[in-house]
Design a protein around this motif. Structure first.
Motif, mmCIF file in Angstrom:
data_model
loop_
_atom_site.group_PDB
_atom_site.id
_atom_site.type_symbol
_atom_site.label_atom_id
_atom_site.label_comp_id
_atom_site.label_asym_id
_atom_site.label_seq_id
_atom_site.Cartn_x
_atom_site.Cartn_y
_atom_site.Cartn_z
ATOM 1 N N TYR A 4 2.748 7.953 5.038
ATOM 2 C CA TYR A 4 1.701 7.528 4.113
ATOM 3 C C TYR A 4 2.063 7.825 2.660
ATOM 4 O O TYR A 4 2.845 8.736 2.375
ATOM 5 N N PHE A 111 -1.835 -0.488 1.925
ATOM 6 C CA PHE A 111 -2.275 0.908 2.018
ATOM 7 C C PHE A 111 -3.668 1.039 1.393
ATOM 8 O O PHE A 111 -4.641 1.190 2.081
ATOM 9 N N VAL A 136 -6.674 4.136 6.725
ATOM 10 C CA VAL A 136 -6.473 5.041 5.588
ATOM 11 C C VAL A 136 -7.730 5.876 5.317
ATOM 12 O O VAL A 136 -7.653 7.082 5.103
#
Length: 197
Positions: A4, A111, A136
């Motif tokens: 991430y 993202f 997320v």
């Protein structure tokens, strides 16, 4: 292997002094005017809510490639919608901290960093239930259908009217943002490289 993105520690730790809030009460959105960011539906939803004492602040510079006259006309038609253009990280942190909520009705994200930045600053978050955003944001956001103007308006209204829900989103946001550290991302990347080599 999924690694991430991280959130800059500066965003959550900027300015210990009180941020001067020149906008009064406002909802915050942060991004470019790329059509996939879905600001047209956000603005239509905001207009539908008729929040006379609440502004919509949109932060981000406009990319000429995505210039949209319809969107400009919508923004200019409502004095409570303000485009700030580019601002410093410190100013952005102040805006996150003082917003009633942060809204991100994006149609597609790989993202989606701004919702995590908002969480790091203690701002309740409303986001699209699409692509990467549920993964997320987890349970630290309130979700809306980005294709449905009424649902975006509903999501904003539900957070604005419920202080208990706002506190819950802030608490969960602070917990969630701990998953997104550049230090941890670098450790994972180093581990993957060592395993491959």
């Amino acid at each position: 292997e999924v690694i991430y993105n991280g959130v800059s520690e500066k965003i959550g730790n900027f300015s210990k002094k009180e941020f001067y809030n020149k906008y009064g009460e406002y909802i915050l959105a942060v991004s470019s005017l790329d059509p996939r960011k879905n600001f047209k539906n956000l603005i239509l939803a905001f207009n539908r809510l008729k929040l006379s004492n609440v502004k919509l602040i949109i932060v981000g510079s406009e990319n000429r490639v995505f210039a949209n006259q319809t969107l400009k006309d919508l923004i200019q038609s409502n004095d409570n919608i303000i485009m700030t253009g580019y601002i410093s990280d410190e100013e952005l942190s102040g805006l996150y901290r003082n917003a009633l909520l942060f809204v991100y009705p994006s149609l597609y994200e790989g993202f989606g960093l701004p919702p995590i930045e908002a969480m790091a600053c203690g701002c309740p978050v409303v986001v699209s239930k699409t692509t990467s955003l549920p993964e997320v944001c987890g349970d630290a956001a309130h979700y809306v259908n980005p294709d449905d103007i009424n649902d975006i308006a509903r999501g904003i209204h539900e957070v604005l009217k419920d202080e208990t829900f706002q506190k819950e989103l802030r608490r969960k946001g602070f917990d969630r943002v701990k998953l997104y550290s550049w230090h941890e991302s670098a450790k994972k990347l180093t581990k993957v490289i060592k395993e491959v080599v």
